[in-house]
Design an enzyme around this catalytic site. Structure first.
Site, PDB file in Angstrom:
ATOM      1  N   ARG A  72      36.659  21.015 -26.509  1.00  0.00           N
ATOM      2  CA  ARG A  72      37.084  21.002 -27.916  1.00  0.00           C
ATOM      3  C   ARG A  72      36.942  19.632 -28.577  1.00  0.00           C
ATOM      4  NH1 ARG A  72      39.054  26.010 -27.572  1.00  0.00           N
ATOM      5  NH2 ARG A  72      40.998  26.577 -26.513  1.00  0.00           N
ATOM      6  N   SER A 115      52.548  22.450 -23.486  1.00  0.00           N
ATOM      7  CA  SER A 115      52.700  23.135 -22.198  1.00  0.00           C
ATOM      8  C   SER A 115      52.649  22.193 -21.006  1.00  0.00           C
ATOM      9  CB  SER A 115      51.607  24.199 -22.070  1.00  0.00           C
ATOM     10  OG  SER A 115      50.316  23.619 -22.215  1.00  0.00           O
ATOM     11  N   LYS A 133      50.499  16.583 -32.151  1.00  0.00           N
ATOM     12  CA  LYS A 133      50.405  17.354 -30.927  1.00  0.00           C
ATOM     13  C   LYS A 133      49.349  16.746 -30.006  1.00  0.00           C
ATOM     14  CE  LYS A 133      49.135  21.906 -29.469  1.00  0.00           C
ATOM     15  NZ  LYS A 133      48.371  23.050 -29.836  1.00  0.00           N
ATOM     16  N   GLU A 141      43.707  12.091 -41.154  1.00  0.00           N
ATOM     17  CA  GLU A 141      43.829  13.557 -41.061  1.00  0.00           C
ATOM     18  C   GLU A 141      45.080  14.039 -41.789  1.00  0.00           C
ATOM     19  OE1 GLU A 141      42.099  15.999 -40.065  1.00  0.00           O
ATOM     20  OE2 GLU A 141      40.655  15.363 -38.557  1.00  0.00           O
ATOM     21  N   CYS A 186      44.780  30.416 -35.473  1.00  0.00           N
ATOM     22  CA  CYS A 186      43.617  29.866 -34.785  1.00  0.00           C
ATOM     23  C   CYS A 186      42.757  31.028 -34.316  1.00  0.00           C
ATOM     24  CB  CYS A 186      44.018  28.980 -33.616  1.00  0.00           C
ATOM     25  SG  CYS A 186      42.636  27.904 -33.088  1.00  0.00           S
ATOM     26  N   LYS A 232      46.015  16.741 -34.227  1.00  0.00           N
ATOM     27  CA  LYS A 232      45.968  17.465 -32.959  1.00  0.00           C
ATOM     28  C   LYS A 232      44.845  16.872 -32.112  1.00  0.00           C
ATOM     29  CE  LYS A 232      45.294  21.974 -30.866  1.00  0.00           C
ATOM     30  NZ  LYS A 232      45.296  23.420 -31.061  1.00  0.00           N
ATOM     31  N   CYS A 264      37.646  27.522 -31.044  1.00  0.00           N
ATOM     32  CA  CYS A 264      38.526  27.746 -32.195  1.00  0.00           C
ATOM     33  C   CYS A 264      37.769  28.130 -33.466  1.00  0.00           C
ATOM     34  CB  CYS A 264      39.393  26.512 -32.438  1.00  0.00           C
ATOM     35  SG  CYS A 264      40.392  26.069 -30.988  1.00  0.00           S
TER      36      CYS A 264
HETATM   37  C1  PBG Z   1      45.242  26.899 -30.153  1.00  0.00           C
HETATM   38  C2  PBG Z   1      46.382  26.130 -29.610  1.00  0.00           C
HETATM   39  C3  PBG Z   1      46.489  25.396 -28.414  1.00  0.00           C
HETATM   40  C4  PBG Z   1      47.816  24.971 -28.322  1.00  0.00           C
HETATM   41  C5  PBG Z   1      48.467  25.424 -29.462  1.00  0.00           C
HETATM   42  N1  PBG Z   1      47.567  26.111 -30.258  1.00  0.00           N
HETATM   43  C6  PBG Z   1      45.519  25.157 -27.335  1.00  0.00           C
HETATM   44  C7  PBG Z   1      44.295  24.404 -27.571  1.00  0.00           C
HETATM   45  O1  PBG Z   1      44.061  23.833 -28.642  1.00  0.00           O
HETATM   46  O2  PBG Z   1      43.501  24.405 -26.635  1.00  0.00           O
HETATM   47  C8  PBG Z   1      48.417  24.180 -27.185  1.00  0.00           C
HETATM   48  C9  PBG Z   1      49.891  24.369 -26.973  1.00  0.00           C
HETATM   49  C10 PBG Z   1      50.419  23.895 -25.677  1.00  0.00           C
HETATM   50  O3  PBG Z   1      49.713  23.297 -24.836  1.00  0.00           O
HETATM   51  O4  PBG Z   1      51.620  24.131 -25.450  1.00  0.00           O
HETATM   52  N2  PBG Z   1      44.196  26.188 -30.696  1.00  0.00           N
END
Ligand code: PBG
Length: 328
Positions: free
Chosen positions: A220, A277, A251, A236, A119, A198, A129
């Site tokens: 985003r 996270s 995700k 997708e 990314c 995602k 991104c």
């Molecule tokens: C990068 C990315 C993100 C996460 C994984 N790759 C953050 C985002 O898209 O803002 C999130 C992972 C997590 O929250 O543990 N694009």
């Protein structure tokens, strides 16, 4: 038949329950995300993710070796560069933070599978991104120009020795572009793990502290998916598969288990779920307050991923889970 159905018969002892258990976790199901930073001289704990830290390259190698010793054989690598610009040049620099870390991991920790997050957000000075121009707080993220940089990034990761590349940007057409670029550079054998579905999720908050990738302006939602849309997620995934994805990911994880299930049923590819996270932070906070039994809750959540159809689970709890499974 008028005899009562007594499903409790098979629940009466631990041995009987084990005999009929439908879903079993193993350490091989897990992928541990790790953050390597070239800005620090010692590991820097991430306040919103207790137990997680930004690591120096040396600490990264130690952590990965420890994970492997615990039975976690795959890591997902994120990099934090010292220098960011509007072209994310450090994302595809041959001596970039990720490229160097991959080389270090592959030489110091044999047997470890290294997956790289592909990314641009950590490498862009604005935190989006892709290649971006701003109209006030509206971020115009250019699709095709971003895809070109992502393809360069993926090739540079493969050249450094990455075993799998995992694009997480959500630009259109990036899987096909990565596949062509990898094949053209002699990496036809490098699989792509597509963050296929995602969502633009508030549960990524703590990650953006860890990866220093919060967008300076805008959000985003013009590239990540609307959390309301499931049919679109299936589209997708279908596109990513048609373009050459070898594995697909959903995700965040828990709030999107319906999609893990539908994607696995419909496509049957190896399917990953990312326990993100914010999901980790919620469990940690409740556990630290003494409100939840951490081990029991985490294992139940991991089981739920697998029961829903996930073959792979990306989680900051991976090492801990592997150790708990050894105790069991
Ligand atoms: C990068 C990315 C993100 C996460 C994984 N790759 C953050 C985002 O898209 O803002 C999130 C992972 C997590 O929250 O543990 N694009």
């Amino acid at each position: 038949m008028d005899l009562p159905q007594r499903l409790r018969r098979l629940r009466s002892t631990p041995t009987l329950r084990a005999l009929v258990r439908e879903t079993v976790l193993t350490a091989d199901d897990f992928i541990l995300p790790l953050f390597v930073s070239e800005k620090i001289a010692a590991p820097m704990p991430v306040a919103s993710m207790p137990g997680v830290a930004q690591l120096t390259e040396k600490a990264l190698v130690e952590e990965a070796a420890g994970a492997l010793a615990d039975g976690v054989r795959a890591v997902l690598l994120f990099g934090i560069p010292a220098y960011k610009d509007a072209q994310a040049s450090q994302a595809y620099a041959e001596d970039g933070v990720v490229q160097r870390a991959v080389r270090a991991l592959k030489s110091a920790v044999p047997g470890l599978l290294v997956i790289t997050d592909v990314c641009l957000c950590e490498f862009m000075d604005h935190g989006h991104c892709g290649v971006t121009t701003f109209d006030g707080d509206y971020a115009h993220v250019a699709n095709d120009a971003s895809v070109e940089l992502l393809a360069r990034t993926a090739v540079s990761h493969a050249r450094a020795g990455a075993d799998i590349v995992a694009p997480s940007d959500m630009m259109d057409g990036r899987i096909g572009a990565l596949r062509r670029a990898l094949d053209g550079a002699g990496f036809a054998g490098t699989p792509i793990l597509a963050y296929a579905a995602k969502f633009a999720s508030a549960f990524y908050g703590p990650f953006r502290d860890a990866a220093e990738s919060t967008p300076a302006r805008g959000d985003r939602r013009t590239y990540q998916m609307d959390p309301a849309n499931a049919r679109e997620a299936l589209r997708e995934v279908a596109l990513d598969i048609a373009e050459g994805a070898d594995l697909v990911m959903v995700k965040p994880g828990l709030p999107y288990l319906d999609l893990v299930w539908r994607i696995k049923e419909q496509f049957g590819l190896p399917t990953a779920a990312y326990h993100v996270s914010g999901e980790y932070a919620m469990l940690k906070a409740a556990a630290q307050a003494g409100w939840l039994d951490e081990k029991a809750c985490v294992l139940e959540q991991m089981l739920a991923f697998k029961r829903a159809g996930a073959d792979l689970i990306v989680t900051y709890y991976a090492r801990q889970v592997a150790r708990w499974l050894q105790d069991a």
